[in-house]
Design a protein around this motif. Structure first.
Motif, short mmCIF file in Angstrom:
data_model
loop_
_atom_site.label_atom_id
_atom_site.label_comp_id
_atom_site.label_asym_id
_atom_site.label_seq_id
_atom_site.Cartn_x
_atom_site.Cartn_y
_atom_site.Cartn_z
N SER A 16 0.81 -1.22 0.00
CA SER A 16 0.00 0.00 0.00
C SER A 16 0.84 1.27 0.00
O SER A 16 0.40 2.31 -0.48
CB SER A 16 -0.94 0.01 1.21
OG SER A 16 -0.20 -0.09 2.42
N GLY A 17 2.07 1.20 0.53
CA GLY A 17 2.92 2.38 0.54
C GLY A 17 3.71 2.56 -0.74
O GLY A 17 4.36 3.60 -0.94
N VAL A 18 3.72 1.56 -1.61
CA VAL A 18 4.50 1.62 -2.85
C VAL A 18 3.58 1.23 -4.02
O VAL A 18 3.61 0.08 -4.48
CB VAL A 18 5.73 0.69 -2.79
CG1 VAL A 18 6.68 0.98 -3.96
CG2 VAL A 18 6.46 0.82 -1.47
N PRO A 19 2.75 2.14 -4.49
CA PRO A 19 1.79 1.79 -5.54
C PRO A 19 2.45 1.29 -6.83
O PRO A 19 1.87 0.47 -7.53
CB PRO A 19 1.03 3.09 -5.78
CG PRO A 19 1.88 4.18 -5.18
CD PRO A 19 2.62 3.54 -4.05
N GLU A 40 -6.68 11.38 3.47
CA GLU A 40 -6.69 12.09 2.20
C GLU A 40 -5.63 13.18 2.18
O GLU A 40 -4.96 13.41 1.16
CB GLU A 40 -8.06 12.69 1.93
CG GLU A 40 -8.18 13.42 0.60
CD GLU A 40 -7.84 12.55 -0.58
OE1 GLU A 40 -7.34 13.10 -1.59
OE2 GLU A 40 -8.08 11.33 -0.53
N ARG A 41 -5.45 13.86 3.31
CA ARG A 41 -4.41 14.88 3.39
C ARG A 41 -3.03 14.27 3.22
O ARG A 41 -2.17 14.83 2.55
CB ARG A 41 -4.51 15.61 4.73
CG ARG A 41 -3.62 16.85 4.81
CD ARG A 41 -3.79 17.56 6.14
NE ARG A 41 -5.20 17.92 6.37
CZ ARG A 41 -5.61 18.50 7.49
NH1 ARG A 41 -4.76 18.74 8.47
NH2 ARG A 41 -6.89 18.80 7.63
N ALA A 42 -2.81 13.11 3.82
CA ALA A 42 -1.52 12.43 3.66
C ALA A 42 -1.27 12.04 2.21
O ALA A 42 -0.17 12.16 1.69
CB ALA A 42 -1.47 11.19 4.56
N GLN A 75 -2.37 13.63 -0.36
CA GLN A 75 -2.05 14.85 -1.09
C GLN A 75 -0.64 15.35 -0.82
O GLN A 75 -0.02 15.98 -1.69
CB GLN A 75 -3.06 15.94 -0.71
CG GLN A 75 -4.49 15.66 -1.14
CD GLN A 75 -5.47 16.64 -0.56
OE1 GLN A 75 -5.10 17.51 0.23
NE2 GLN A 75 -6.74 16.52 -0.94
N LEU A 76 -0.10 15.03 0.35
CA LEU A 76 1.19 15.59 0.76
C LEU A 76 2.38 14.71 0.43
O LEU A 76 3.50 15.20 0.32
CB LEU A 76 1.18 15.88 2.27
CG LEU A 76 0.26 16.99 2.76
CD1 LEU A 76 0.30 17.09 4.27
CD2 LEU A 76 0.66 18.33 2.13
N PHE A 77 2.17 13.39 0.30
CA PHE A 77 3.29 12.47 0.15
C PHE A 77 3.12 11.59 -1.07
O PHE A 77 2.04 11.05 -1.31
CB PHE A 77 3.45 11.60 1.40
CG PHE A 77 3.63 12.38 2.67
CD1 PHE A 77 4.83 13.00 2.95
CD2 PHE A 77 2.59 12.51 3.56
CE1 PHE A 77 4.99 13.74 4.11
CE2 PHE A 77 2.73 13.23 4.73
CZ PHE A 77 3.94 13.85 5.00
N HIS A 78 4.19 11.45 -1.82
CA HIS A 78 4.23 10.54 -2.97
C HIS A 78 5.60 9.89 -3.02
O HIS A 78 6.63 10.58 -2.90
CB HIS A 78 3.97 11.30 -4.28
CG HIS A 78 4.14 10.43 -5.49
ND1 HIS A 78 3.26 9.43 -5.81
CD2 HIS A 78 5.11 10.41 -6.44
CE1 HIS A 78 3.68 8.83 -6.91
NE2 HIS A 78 4.80 9.40 -7.32
N LEU A 79 5.63 8.58 -3.16
CA LEU A 79 6.88 7.83 -3.17
C LEU A 79 7.19 7.37 -4.58
O LEU A 79 6.42 6.61 -5.18
CB LEU A 79 6.79 6.62 -2.23
CG LEU A 79 8.03 5.75 -2.12
CD1 LEU A 79 9.21 6.56 -1.60
CD2 LEU A 79 7.78 4.54 -1.23
#
Length: 319
Positions: free
Chosen positions: A74-77, A109-111, A113-117
């Motif tokens: 889930s953290g690495v789409p 949802e805010r997270a 919007q703020l973070f992309h790996l």
């Protein structure tokens, strides 16, 4: 409740430390859970602590097997996409979101919007890995896979019957941890698999194999084999600033962390593979002077002179 479900008995002190609350809060919340109908009970004594009634499980309803597999990604789409689990991951995220309170959904949802790996390194593209899902499935089912593999040494193409034990995503590149049975577990670059097919042969996964620990040991061994010497270089301020974008991480770190003189130049001791490889890498940056060893300094001069000779006369070839 989920901690007890996952780990069994836990003391109030252990729960408080895990959750970052006071022991009194644990006592209060345990009473609240029991009052809400959760079958939790406490035992006193040296072997005491809180437990759930044997067999009790709380479940998120409607989660499929594929969605459960996607949870770890889930953290690495991008990894989920590579493995063909993007649909399952999207469905799981929807179900998890539905289970959250409005405030929790807002924070989630805010997270987002703020973070992309982005796991792919600069100046690289993600490698095509058409056989990734197949070997991942073989690892899941613990079945041997027959592969044709391209490697750097002769013979270039080899065939292997591998026991896949896991997959590692490193810098946007997938590696398969696999053994040939009795031999050691080795890394195989998934992009270098030319063909692969699952066999009917099943195998037992070694109980003591830890994928993360194996990968860390593999990286240490690779660095030990890779770096065969050192060199001392003097870098201009511009070369210091550009080092992270042009050199490997270890070399760039040695340069950027080195003390600067009054002119902003850095004198650094850097690890090198061979002098030929080091000279080619260092020539990517203007403003790098090799101080030691003398043989590498001479090689830099020879290669620079070859470039000068190549460009000494105007190009007379027809356009």
């Amino acid at each position: 409740m989920l901690l007890l479900q996952q780990r069994g008995r836990m003391t109030a002190d252990a729960l408080a430390a895990e959750l970052g609350v006071s022991v009194r809060t644990v006592y209060r919340d345990a009473e609240a859970l029991a009052g809400a109908g959760i079958p939790i009970y406490g035992e006193s004594g040296h072997e005491g602590g809180y437990r759930l009634v044997e067999g009790y499980r709380t479940r998120l309803t409607g989660v499929t097997e594929g969605e459960a597999e996607a949870l770890a990604l889930s953290g690495v789409p991008q990894a989920a996409t590579d493995l063909g689990l993007q649909t399952e991951l999207a469905a799981l995220e929807l179900k998890l979101s539905a289970a959250l309170s409005p405030q929790q959904r807002d924070r989630a949802e805010r997270a987002r919007q703020l973070f992309h790996l982005d796991v792919v390194a600069w100046f690289q593209r993600a490698e095509p890995v058409p056989l990734l899902a197949l070997v991942a499935n073989a690892a899941w089912e613990r079945r041997t896979v027959r592969v044709r593999y391209w490697r750097w040494k002769e013979p270039r193409e080899v065939e292997r019957d591998l026991r896949p034990l896991g997959l590692v995503l490193k810098g946007g590149r997938w590696y398969l941890a696999a053994s040939q049975g009795t031999g050691p577990v080795l890394p195989y670059k998934v992009a270098n698999l030319m063909a692969a097919a699952k066999t009917e042969e099943e195998f037992d996964r070694p109980e003591d194999f830890d994928l993360a620990a194996w990968w860390a040991e593999n990286l240490d061994a690779f660095d030990a084999r890779r770096y065969r010497g050192e060199a001392v270089v003097r870098c201009s301020p511009d070369a210091v600033e550009r080092a992270p974008d042009n050199l490997d991480a270890d070399t760039a770190a040695a340069i950027t962390r080195a003390p600067r003189d009054e002119q902003g130049r850095a004198v650094a001791t850097i690890p090198i593979e061979t002098e030929w490889v080091a000279s080619g890498e260092l020539m990517k940056l203007a403003g790098v002077e090799v101080i030691e060893p003398a043989s590498l300094r001479a090689m830099m001069r020879e290669r620079a002179q070859a470039v000068l000779d190549l460009h000494a006369e105007p190009n007379t070839e027809p356009a």
